[in-house]
Design a protein around this motif. Structure first.
Motif, short mmCIF file in Angstrom:
data_model
loop_
_atom_site.label_atom_id
_atom_site.label_comp_id
_atom_site.label_asym_id
_atom_site.label_seq_id
_atom_site.Cartn_x
_atom_site.Cartn_y
_atom_site.Cartn_z
N ASN A 128 -0.72 -5.63 -3.47
CA ASN A 128 -0.70 -4.64 -2.40
C ASN A 128 -1.78 -3.58 -2.61
O ASN A 128 -2.47 -3.18 -1.68
N ASP A 199 -4.30 -12.19 0.74
CA ASP A 199 -3.29 -13.12 1.24
C ASP A 199 -2.14 -12.28 1.80
O ASP A 199 -1.31 -11.75 1.04
N THR A 200 -2.11 -12.11 3.10
CA THR A 200 -1.12 -11.22 3.71
C THR A 200 0.31 -11.68 3.49
O THR A 200 1.23 -10.88 3.56
N SER A 201 0.50 -12.98 3.22
CA SER A 201 1.87 -13.48 3.02
C SER A 201 2.49 -12.96 1.74
O SER A 201 3.71 -13.03 1.57
N THR A 202 1.68 -12.44 0.81
CA THR A 202 2.20 -11.94 -0.47
C THR A 202 2.39 -10.43 -0.46
O THR A 202 2.82 -9.86 -1.48
N PRO A 205 5.79 -5.89 3.63
CA PRO A 205 5.63 -5.82 5.10
C PRO A 205 4.91 -4.56 5.55
O PRO A 205 4.09 -4.62 6.47
N GLY A 208 1.20 -5.06 4.80
CA GLY A 208 0.61 -6.04 5.71
C GLY A 208 0.47 -5.52 7.12
O GLY A 208 -0.54 -5.74 7.79
N GLU A 209 1.48 -4.76 7.59
CA GLU A 209 1.42 -4.21 8.94
C GLU A 209 0.30 -3.19 9.06
O GLU A 209 -0.42 -3.16 10.07
N SER A 212 -3.13 -5.07 9.15
CA SER A 212 -3.29 -6.28 9.95
C SER A 212 -4.33 -6.12 11.05
O SER A 212 -5.10 -7.04 11.33
#
Length: 628
Positions: A128, A199-202, A205, A208-209, A212
């Motif tokens: 992150n 890698d946004t999947s890791t 939230p 990532g938000e 994005s």
């Protein structure tokens, strides 16, 4: 953290301005919401380590707050650049730009600090922190390299001052900014490389938000800028920067439907000279009858292709759009005009009345020679239905249509309208498959292909798997204004099949009585003149085999046709659709072995929008699915 830097996706051709024109108020709200949650999530993990970790977390919190504040100040500065730019305050522009760059530099120095290095090695937290750092560095690149060049681009292409007297666009600003686009494109390419490992999947939230939008914008803008860099010289040449270009503007009449739109009975010859539009001449099918060239074949096509169509495809201009391969249509028109008047074209452009309606929504209404007001709301009905009730003789309705086309052309080239809104209207028209372009210059044609406007049958399934379902009127009528259609595609991944279905409805009303509208050929086939007679054509992708059609046979047995056009196997079924009735036709094809490009489903545009549904099951066969 970064959404205040670049947030807004601009229409194609203006992406660079998005670096400069962020929406400050909502951006700041999102940052205030996202940043505390990012830090709280990080602190939750770090505080488990005890008092020392707590002290570390407090310092990390402080630095995160500092970086956030710097980014928000930069966002506010970018927002103010628009007002300063509009006010032409050069000194203020320089001062604000320097301030924006200083704030982003502060944010970069903060995220490059030793505490961030330590946090990057903390399990779960590290990815992150790394993502936030990478995005901050990417924004730094954009502000440092793209912002100054973007300001230059905006200054040179102020859309309020681009229009020229008599209709057209001043090309000089675009010639001036050619040198800045490579720098902007290079900045986005570098920024994309910086964020590529994320890698946004890791990510949490909240993290990532918060990043994005910037990741999505970079991914969208980078290839678009590459296209702009690649094709701006070509666009300038197409606009007559180096000498006059001559184009045939062809109007497809959806009331008498054809594969790429309709009967192309009306056309206009226009020129572009250094961005200025000029009118040369108009033509119709009558032009070629009068010259004695109508009915002659100047471009013979292979027998396997002619087997799909009526033989008039290559002999009568009204039927040149029977084929869904627009390059063939353009070639047929080029040859016919050359033999008729000696005219040659640098390109052929095809639109329909729905495109005109979309454009009138931006430019405002136009007064026709009859005194009638043509608007975005009534243009399609007036041109494709009312005209035939008012002028039941073909020559009269053709003359009305030609006058309307000329009046709209004059209006569009002389009135004031927003270029970005007009671009959006043309993008909508292209999405509805109503615009087709063909050029003699290979670079210009490559541009049409790049934007999916070439209207060509695909020769293989490498870059796209093209499936098409098209319509040709066989009633010799103007009934098809009242036609509505819907298209669906379903797939069986295990069997490697795709089934394409078109549902058609005849909505003609009792007040339609013109002999010119009603079907001419209907009586000899024993059906009411209000019945639509449509040839439904299905084109399978190259290498595919058509295994089933529903119905197995059309309503006119002797009109069963099949063949191959540019490696695409095709079949044609004739169907009758009575007043108020709905008919459905479907085709199943087994796809070739091996990898397939993304699915592209083409269809004939009607006077109304055609809903297109691609079943999720098709994702098992194709990397992506698209209606265009």
């Amino acid at each position: 953290m970064t959404r205040g830097i670049v947030t807004r996706s601009e229409p194609e051709g203006a992406q660079t301005g998005a670096v400069l024109d962020a929406e400050a108020t909502p951006v700041a709200t999102r940052h205030r919401r996202a940043w505390p949650w990012i830090v709280v999530a990080l602190l939750t993990v770090l505080l488990v380590g005890g008092v020392v970790a707590g002290a570390f977390a407090m310092q990390f919190w402080s630095e995160a707050q500092r970086a956030r504040a710097a980014v928000e100040r930069a966002a506010a500065g970018i927002e103010s650049l628009r007002a300063d730019f509009d006010a032409a305050d050069t000194a203020q522009l320089r001062a604000v730009t320097d301030e924006v760059q200083a704030n982003v530099t502060l944010a970069v120095r903060t995220v490059d600090g030793p505490l961030w290095d330590i946090a990057m090695n903390v399990p779960f937290v590290g990815q992150n922190v790394d993502a936030v750092r990478r995005v901050t560095h990417a924004v730094d690149v954009l502000v440092d390299r793209a912002l100054p060049a973007g300001l230059q681009f905006m200054a040179a292409t102020d859309f309020d001052r681009l229009a020229v007297a008599g209709g057209g666009i001043d090309l000089e600003p675009f010639r001036q900014v050619q040198g800045s686009i490579p720098e902007i494109a290079a900045a986005f390419t570098e920024a994309q490389a910086i964020v590529a490992p994320i890698d946004t999947s890791t990510l949490l939230p909240e993290v990532g938000e918060s990043i994005s939008d910037i990741l999505g914008f970079i991914d969208l803008a980078t290839p678009a800028l590459g296209v702009a860099e690649k094709y701006l010289p070509t666009l300038l040449d197409m606009a007559g920067s180096a000498g006059t270009k001559t184009y045939l503007l062809m109007f497809q009449n959806n009331a008498e439907i054809r594969a790429t739109g309709g009967n192309p009975a009306a056309s206009m010859i226009v020129t572009l000279t250094d961005g200025t539009l000029g009118y040369v001449d108009q033509g119709s099918s009558q032009t070629f009858y009068d010259a004695g060239t109508q009915g002659n074949e100047y471009v013979p096509l292979p027998g396997e292709t002619m087997g799909i169509y009526l033989p008039t495809l290559t002999r009568h201009s009204q039927d040149f759009t029977f084929t869904p391969d627009f390059p063939t249509t353009a070639q047929l028109f080029q040859a016919l005009w050359t033999h008729t008047t000696g005219t040659t074209f640098d390109g052929v452009v095809s639109i329909d009345p729905v495109v005109l309606a979309h454009m009138l929504a931006v430019s405002g209404p136009v007064t026709l020679g009859t005194g009638e007001l043509l608007t975005a709301d009534n243009a399609v009905k007036v041109l494709l239905s009312d005209a035939y009730e008012r002028y039941p003789v073909g020559a009269d309705s053709d003359a009305f249509f030609a006058d309307a086309a000329r009046e709209v052309f004059d209006h569009l080239t002389s009135s004031s309208w927003d270029p970005l809104q007009m671009l959006a209207a043309l993008e909508q028209s292209a999405k509805e498959q109503r615009i087709n372009l063909a050029f003699t210059d290979p670079a210009a044609q490559a541009l049409a292909v790049e934007f999916g406007l070439d209207g060509a049958l695909a020769g293989d399934t490498t870059t796209q798997t093209q499936v098409g379902i098209y319509l040709n009127d066989s009633a010799v009528s103007k009934l098809d204004y009242h036609l509505t259609t819907a298209v669906t595609a379903t797939c069986d991944a295990a069997a490697r099949t795709i089934t394409t279905t078109m549902t058609m409805h005849n909505g003609i009303t009792d007040d339609i009585r013109s002999n010119y509208t009603l079907g001419y050929r209907n009586r000899q086939l024993g059906v009411p003149r209000s019945t639509m007679i449509l040839d439904v054509l299905f084109f399978a992708p190259p290498g595919a085999q058509i295994t089933q059609t529903v119905p197995a046979r059309g309503d006119v047995a002797r009109w069963e046709r099949s063949g191959v056009e540019k490696a695409n196997t095709a079949v044609s079924k004739t169907v009758f659709i009575g007043k108020g009735e709905t008919e459905t036709v479907s085709f199943t094809a087994v796809l070739p072995e091996g990898g397939l490009g993304p699915l592209r489903l083409r269809h004939t545009p009607t006077a109304t929008a055609t809903p297109v549904t691609i079943d999720p099951g098709c994702s098992g066969l194709f990397p992506a699915a698209s209606e265009r």
